[in-house]
Design a protein around this motif. Structure first.
Motif, PDB file in Angstrom:
ATOM      1  N   ASP A  75       0.830  -1.253   0.169  1.00  0.00           N
ATOM      2  CA  ASP A  75       0.012  -0.027   0.091  1.00  0.00           C
ATOM      3  C   ASP A  75       0.812   1.221   0.052  1.00  0.00           C
ATOM      4  O   ASP A  75       0.542   2.085  -0.656  1.00  0.00           O
ATOM      5  CB  ASP A  75      -1.008   0.261   1.214  1.00  0.00           C
ATOM      6  N   LEU A  76       1.797   1.153   0.876  1.00  0.00           N
ATOM      7  CA  LEU A  76       2.829   2.256   0.890  1.00  0.00           C
ATOM      8  C   LEU A  76       3.558   2.633  -0.503  1.00  0.00           C
ATOM      9  O   LEU A  76       3.767   3.643  -0.803  1.00  0.00           O
ATOM     10  CB  LEU A  76       3.872   2.143   2.065  1.00  0.00           C
ATOM     11  N   ALA A  77       3.806   1.674  -0.989  1.00  0.00           N
ATOM     12  CA  ALA A  77       4.627   1.495  -2.403  1.00  0.00           C
ATOM     13  C   ALA A  77       3.571   2.047  -3.460  1.00  0.00           C
ATOM     14  O   ALA A  77       4.098   3.029  -4.177  1.00  0.00           O
ATOM     15  CB  ALA A  77       5.063   0.148  -2.740  1.00  0.00           C
ATOM     16  N   ARG A  78       2.427   1.833  -3.286  1.00  0.00           N
ATOM     17  CA  ARG A  78       1.493   2.349  -4.463  1.00  0.00           C
ATOM     18  C   ARG A  78       1.224   3.913  -4.028  1.00  0.00           C
ATOM     19  O   ARG A  78       1.362   4.620  -4.948  1.00  0.00           O
ATOM     20  CB  ARG A  78       0.130   1.523  -4.086  1.00  0.00           C
ATOM     21  N   ARG A  79       1.182   4.188  -2.851  1.00  0.00           N
ATOM     22  CA  ARG A  79       0.740   5.602  -2.464  1.00  0.00           C
ATOM     23  C   ARG A  79       1.894   6.481  -2.730  1.00  0.00           C
ATOM     24  O   ARG A  79       1.911   7.709  -3.218  1.00  0.00           O
ATOM     25  CB  ARG A  79       0.593   5.794  -1.117  1.00  0.00           C
ATOM     26  N   THR A  80       3.464   5.977  -2.824  1.00  0.00           N
ATOM     27  CA  THR A  80       4.601   6.970  -2.908  1.00  0.00           C
ATOM     28  C   THR A  80       5.137   6.488  -4.524  1.00  0.00           C
ATOM     29  O   THR A  80       6.051   7.257  -4.930  1.00  0.00           O
ATOM     30  CB  THR A  80       5.736   6.466  -2.054  1.00  0.00           C
ATOM     31  N   GLY A  81       4.380   5.548  -5.078  1.00  0.00           N
ATOM     32  CA  GLY A  81       4.853   5.431  -6.494  1.00  0.00           C
ATOM     33  C   GLY A  81       6.322   4.542  -6.377  1.00  0.00           C
ATOM     34  O   GLY A  81       7.237   4.554  -7.492  1.00  0.00           O
ATOM     35  N   GLY A  82       6.876   3.992  -5.374  1.00  0.00           N
ATOM     36  CA  GLY A  82       7.973   3.308  -5.127  1.00  0.00           C
ATOM     37  C   GLY A  82       7.683   1.750  -5.295  1.00  0.00           C
ATOM     38  O   GLY A  82       6.668   1.337  -5.603  1.00  0.00           O
ATOM     39  N   SER A  83       8.848   1.147  -5.790  1.00  0.00           N
ATOM     40  CA  SER A  83       8.761  -0.429  -5.804  1.00  0.00           C
ATOM     41  C   SER A  83       8.543  -1.121  -4.128  1.00  0.00           C
ATOM     42  O   SER A  83       8.898  -0.466  -3.321  1.00  0.00           O
ATOM     43  CB  SER A  83       9.871  -1.136  -6.409  1.00  0.00           C
ATOM     44  N   PRO A  84       8.139  -2.317  -4.324  1.00  0.00           N
ATOM     45  CA  PRO A  84       7.975  -2.873  -2.979  1.00  0.00           C
ATOM     46  C   PRO A  84       9.278  -2.954  -2.231  1.00  0.00           C
ATOM     47  O   PRO A  84       9.273  -2.698  -1.174  1.00  0.00           O
ATOM     48  CB  PRO A  84       7.156  -4.265  -3.197  1.00  0.00           C
ATOM     49  N   ALA A  85      10.255  -3.477  -3.229  1.00  0.00           N
ATOM     50  CA  ALA A  85      11.789  -3.611  -2.465  1.00  0.00           C
ATOM     51  C   ALA A  85      12.053  -2.267  -1.982  1.00  0.00           C
ATOM     52  O   ALA A  85      12.771  -2.319  -0.591  1.00  0.00           O
ATOM     53  CB  ALA A  85      12.423  -3.940  -3.703  1.00  0.00           C
ATOM     54  N   THR A  86      12.112  -1.060  -2.621  1.00  0.00           N
ATOM     55  CA  THR A  86      12.496  -0.016  -2.141  1.00  0.00           C
ATOM     56  C   THR A  86      11.548   0.594  -0.938  1.00  0.00           C
ATOM     57  O   THR A  86      12.086   1.280   0.080  1.00  0.00           O
ATOM     58  CB  THR A  86      12.406   1.285  -3.267  1.00  0.00           C
ATOM     59  N   THR A  87      10.463   0.315  -0.730  1.00  0.00           N
ATOM     60  CA  THR A  87       9.644   0.687   0.013  1.00  0.00           C
ATOM     61  C   THR A  87       9.972  -0.209   1.343  1.00  0.00           C
ATOM     62  O   THR A  87       9.704   0.566   2.524  1.00  0.00           O
ATOM     63  CB  THR A  87       7.944   0.688  -0.421  1.00  0.00           C
ATOM     64  N   ARG A  88      10.105  -1.447   0.948  1.00  0.00           N
ATOM     65  CA  ARG A  88      10.419  -2.033   2.219  1.00  0.00           C
ATOM     66  C   ARG A  88      11.637  -1.711   3.172  1.00  0.00           C
ATOM     67  O   ARG A  88      11.921  -1.587   4.158  1.00  0.00           O
ATOM     68  CB  ARG A  88      10.748  -3.608   1.933  1.00  0.00           C
ATOM     69  N   TRP A  89      12.972  -1.125   2.246  1.00  0.00           N
ATOM     70  CA  TRP A  89      14.037  -0.576   2.609  1.00  0.00           C
ATOM     71  C   TRP A  89      13.467   0.665   3.571  1.00  0.00           C
ATOM     72  O   TRP A  89      14.068   0.934   4.466  1.00  0.00           O
ATOM     73  CB  TRP A  89      14.943  -0.263   1.454  1.00  0.00           C
TER      74      TRP A  89
END
Length: 141
Positions: A75-89
């Protein structure tokens, strides 16, 4: 810890090139966490954060449907436009210093309140047995 010190700690944890990039991560992750936390744990965490970070956390209206740890990242990746891997980082880079500010007892209570998958996001082993779906709903009150 001051807000500036928190940003520097997140910048170090996330290996971000600028303080501005670290602040983007802090704001997005704490806003997402604010949509998941309710009750005393939300209030206690806000009290332990620098004022600027606490305002980001508490400005969010808690979601009616809690997200698992993986759903939180997606959800955070979708909201910020990032990839799941980058968002997890980013989540790990922010929640590591937040965990230090909160203290182990509060972090454990936060993890207990949330659906499965948050322990790893907070840098802890997830040793709880999996909850059945109705238990996760009942835990939020």
């Amino acid at each position: 810890m001051s807000y500036t010190a928190l940003l520097e700690r997140v910048r170090y944890e996330g290996a971000y090139p600028t303080r501005e990039r670290a602040e983007e991560a802090v704001r997005s992750v704490l806003a997402a966490l604010g949509r998941q936390l309710v009750g005393d744990e939300r209030v206690e965490l806000a009290a332990r954060l620098p004022v600027e970070a606490a305002l980001v956390l508490t400005a969010q209206i808690p979601a009616t449907t809690p997200l698992t740890g993986w759903e939180f990242v997606k959800d955070l990746a979708r909201r910020t436009g990032g990839s799941p891997a980058t968002t997890r980082w980013n989540v790990g880079a922010v929640l590591a210093p937040v965990s230090q500010l909160a203290g182990s007892d509060l972090v454990d209570r936060i993890i207990d309140q949330l659906p499965p998958g948050y322990a790893l996001l907070f840098g802890k082993a997830d040793l709880r047995p999996p909850r059945r779906p109705h238990e996760a709903r009942n835990a939020r009150g």
